[in-house]
Design an enzyme around this catalytic site. Structure first.
Site, short mmCIF file in Angstrom:
data_model
loop_
_atom_site.label_atom_id
_atom_site.label_comp_id
_atom_site.label_asym_id
_atom_site.label_seq_id
_atom_site.Cartn_x
_atom_site.Cartn_y
_atom_site.Cartn_z
N CYS A 38 0.80 -1.22 0.00
CA CYS A 38 0.00 0.00 0.00
C CYS A 38 0.84 1.27 0.00
CB CYS A 38 -0.85 -0.01 1.28
SG CYS A 38 -2.58 -0.07 0.94
N CYS B 274 -3.57 1.40 -3.25
CA CYS B 274 -4.29 1.84 -2.06
C CYS B 274 -3.52 2.97 -1.39
CB CYS B 274 -4.51 0.67 -1.10
SG CYS B 274 -3.09 -0.38 -0.89
#
Ligand code: NAD
Length: 248
Positions: free
Chosen positions: A82, A163
């Site tokens: 992420c 993300c």
């Protein structure tokens, strides 16, 4: 001669497959899994090479589908931790330098991106070899060639997995820093998930004035694509290459 030319291995307008394609894939895969990311889940390079070959060998080089690459991509999905992704468009070398310095990841830092970067490949119906003489050119012959479809499906999966905050490095020395027809514009930006935040960096050649800015029409177009998907957007402009690499 006419007939041979248009039915033979030389009929496409693009350069042929890279010599020693299979050997390069195998060697790059060994290097990546043993040296570059030895911590990553152990991967079977022979299976990866075979899945890559099966995707296009003996097939019509203008009839590639995303599904042709399913088994290959499932062996090594282009996902990264992420908040570490870096996208780029017309800034390949700079984006790679930036990612390296900041320990971030471009698509070419994932296994499949690393394996295929800079290589060319296509097959021929009725043959188990690569065509080393010519491969379809995406403008002159067909868009659905195996090279274009590979980068499209890999880029799509890379963008879908983003993300937190991700970045894109755009070329501020172009009049349209955001090109809606590029892979970033057509495939990556439209596949970011809601709630992701995209930071765009417009970087121009050192010693020249910028040609585009965050308030220009090309970036407004990018913003509208992202608004439609609830992707948050921030934009930084007027950075020379040196400023960007030093302070971003
Ligand atoms: P770009 O315009 O700088 O193009 C990057 C490269 O892809 C160029 O060599 C270009 O000729 C080629 N290319 C673009 N569209 C193509 C198509 N339909 N068929 C064949 N080749 C094509 O930047 P971009 O188009 O925005 O692509 C860069 C972004 O997409 C990056 O974020 C990266 O994740 C991904 N990508 C990487 C590669 C690669 O070669 N490593 C190729 C395509 C896409």
């Amino acid at each position: 001669i006419y007939k041979w030319h248009y039915s033979g291995l030389n009929r496409w307008h693009g350069a042929g497959s890279t010599a020693d394609f299979q050997k390069i894939i195998q060697e790059r895969c060994d290097t990546y899994t043993q040296t570059i990311r030895p911590g990553s889940r152990s991967r079977n390079c022979q299976a990866i090479r075979q899945a890559f070959m099966s995707a296009f060998i003996s097939k019509d080089p203008c009839k590639a589908t995303k599904e042709d690459y399913n088994s290959l991509i499932n062996l090594a999905p282009p996902t990264v931790p992420c908040g570490q992704q870096v996208f780029w468009s017309k800034t390949k070398e700079l984006a790679h330098e930036y990612a390296k310095r900041r320990r971030l990841m471009t698509l070419e830092d994932t296994l499949l991106g690393y394996l295929a970067d800079g290589l060319r490949w296509c097959g021929e119906p009725g043959s188990s070899d690569l065509n080393i003489w010519s491969c379809p050119d995406w403008r002159k012959d067909c868009r659905t060639n195996y090279l274009s479809v590979f980068w499209e499906v890999l880029s799509e999966r890379f963008a879908e997995s983003a993300c937190n905050t991700v970045r894109v490095v755009l070329n501020g020395s172009l009049e349209n820093a955001f090109d809606s027809m590029s892979t970033f514009g057509r495939v990556e930006a439209p596949n970011l998930r809601p709630q992701v935040e995209l930071e765009a960096w417009l970087v121009h050649d050192t010693g020249k004035p910028p040609s585009d800015s965050c308030s220009g029409s090309s970036i407004r177009k990018l913003k509208s694509i992202l608004d439609g998907r609830n992707v948050k957007f921030r934009c930084m402009d007027n950075l020379s290459r040196d400023q960007f690499l030093q302070r971003s």
